[in-house]
Design an enzyme around this catalytic site. Structure first.
Site, PDB file in Angstrom:
ATOM      1  N   HIS A   1     -11.450   7.327   0.649  1.00 47.03           N
ATOM      2  CA  HIS A   1     -13.028   6.517   1.193  1.00 47.03           C
ATOM      3  C   HIS A   1     -13.536   4.392   0.838  1.00 47.03           C
ATOM      4  O   HIS A   1     -14.258   4.207   1.580  1.00 47.03           O
ATOM      5  CB  HIS A   1     -13.935   6.455   0.216  1.00 47.03           C
ATOM      6  CG  HIS A   1     -14.265   6.840  -1.197  1.00 47.03           C
ATOM      7  ND1 HIS A   1     -13.089   7.233  -2.122  1.00 47.03           N
ATOM      8  CD2 HIS A   1     -14.376   5.570  -1.614  1.00 47.03           C
ATOM      9  CE1 HIS A   1     -13.274   6.992  -2.930  1.00 47.03           C
ATOM     10  NE2 HIS A   1     -13.673   5.885  -3.080  1.00 47.03           N
TER      11      HIS A   1
ATOM     12  N   GLY B   1      -7.734   1.383  -2.355  1.00 46.68           N
ATOM     13  CA  GLY B   1      -8.313   0.460  -2.929  1.00 46.68           C
ATOM     14  C   GLY B   1      -7.249  -0.685  -3.488  1.00 46.68           C
ATOM     15  O   GLY B   1      -7.492  -1.593  -2.626  1.00 46.68           O
ATOM     16  N   SER B   2      -6.464  -0.511  -3.970  1.00 42.73           N
ATOM     17  CA  SER B   2      -5.445  -1.217  -4.560  1.00 42.73           C
ATOM     18  C   SER B   2      -3.962  -0.775  -4.455  1.00 42.73           C
ATOM     19  O   SER B   2      -3.240  -1.794  -4.013  1.00 42.73           O
ATOM     20  CB  SER B   2      -4.885  -0.797  -6.202  1.00 42.73           C
ATOM     21  OG  SER B   2      -4.135   0.547  -6.837  1.00 42.73           O
TER      22      SER B   2
ATOM     23  N   HIS C   1      16.244  -3.749   3.322  1.00 44.90           N
ATOM     24  CA  HIS C   1      16.615  -2.161   1.908  1.00 44.90           C
ATOM     25  C   HIS C   1      16.796  -1.210   1.521  1.00 44.90           C
ATOM     26  O   HIS C   1      17.787  -0.500   1.179  1.00 44.90           O
ATOM     27  CB  HIS C   1      16.703  -3.815   0.666  1.00 44.90           C
ATOM     28  CG  HIS C   1      17.368  -4.917   0.699  1.00 44.90           C
ATOM     29  ND1 HIS C   1      17.468  -6.132   0.221  1.00 44.90           N
ATOM     30  CD2 HIS C   1      18.359  -5.808   2.277  1.00 44.90           C
ATOM     31  CE1 HIS C   1      18.356  -6.951   0.443  1.00 44.90           C
ATOM     32  NE2 HIS C   1      18.484  -6.882   1.850  1.00 44.90           N
TER      33      HIS C   1
END
Length: 142
Positions: free
Chosen positions: A9, A65-66, A97
Site C-alpha cells: 500500500h 516503503g523501504s 555479478h
C-alpha cells in the site's frame, strides 16, 4: 521482455508511475501488486512476484516503503535473487555479478525519477557470467 511488478500500500503511486513508464517503452508488464492505499502485507506481494518470476523466467520489481521487507520476502523463494538498489551502481552490480532477477525499491526512499533511472540500469545491464556463475548457482541451491 516481461516485467512482473508487485507492491504494498505504501508504493501504489510509484508502482503506477513505473508501470506507465514501462508501457511507454513497449515493455509488457504484469501488475500483481495492490492498487489500494488500504494496508496490506508486503511479504505476500514479495513472495508472489518472486514465485512468478522464477516460474516464468522473467524479471520482477517489488516495492514497499523501504524496499527492505519486500526484498526479504522475495528472497525466501528458491532461485529468486532480489536486490534492493538505492542507486544505479547497486543495480549494475546486482545484474552483472549476482544475476539479480528482481529489483527491490523503496517508495519512501526514492524519488520517482531516481527509481526509474535505477530501473533502466537494472533492465539494461547483463549478467557477466563466467566467474560469477558458480556463485549464482550456490545462491540458487541454498
Amino acid at each position: 521482455m516481461k516485467v512482473i511488478i508487485g507492491n504494498d500500500h505504501t508504493a501504489v503511486e510509484l508502482k503506477n508511475k513505473i508501470v506507465e513508464y514501462l508501457k511507454k517503452k513497449n515493455i509488457e508488464v504484469k501488475n500483481i501488486g495492490t492498487d489500494s492505499s488500504e494496508a496490506v502485507g508486503y511479504p505476500d506481494f514479495g513472495a508472489k512476484v518472486a514465485r512468478e518470476v522464477v516460474q516464468s523466467n522473467s524479471v520482477g520489481i517489488v516495492i514497499c516503503g523501504s524496499g527492505i521487507g519486500i526484498s526479504i520476502a522475495a528472497n525466501k523463494v528458491k532461485k529468486a535473487r532480489a536486490a534492493l538498489c538505492r542507486d544505479e551502481k547497486d543495480a549494475e552490480m546486482a545484474r552483472k555479478h549476482n544475476n539479480a532477477n528482481i529489483l527491490a525499491l523503496g517508495a519512501r526512499i526514492l524519488a520517482t525519477e531516481k527509481a526509474i533511472s535505477i530501473l533502466d540500469t537494472f533492465l539494461n545491464t547483463s549478467f557477466e557470467g563466467e566467474r560469477h556463475q558458480k556463485r549464482v548457482e550456490k545462491l540458487d541451491n541454498l
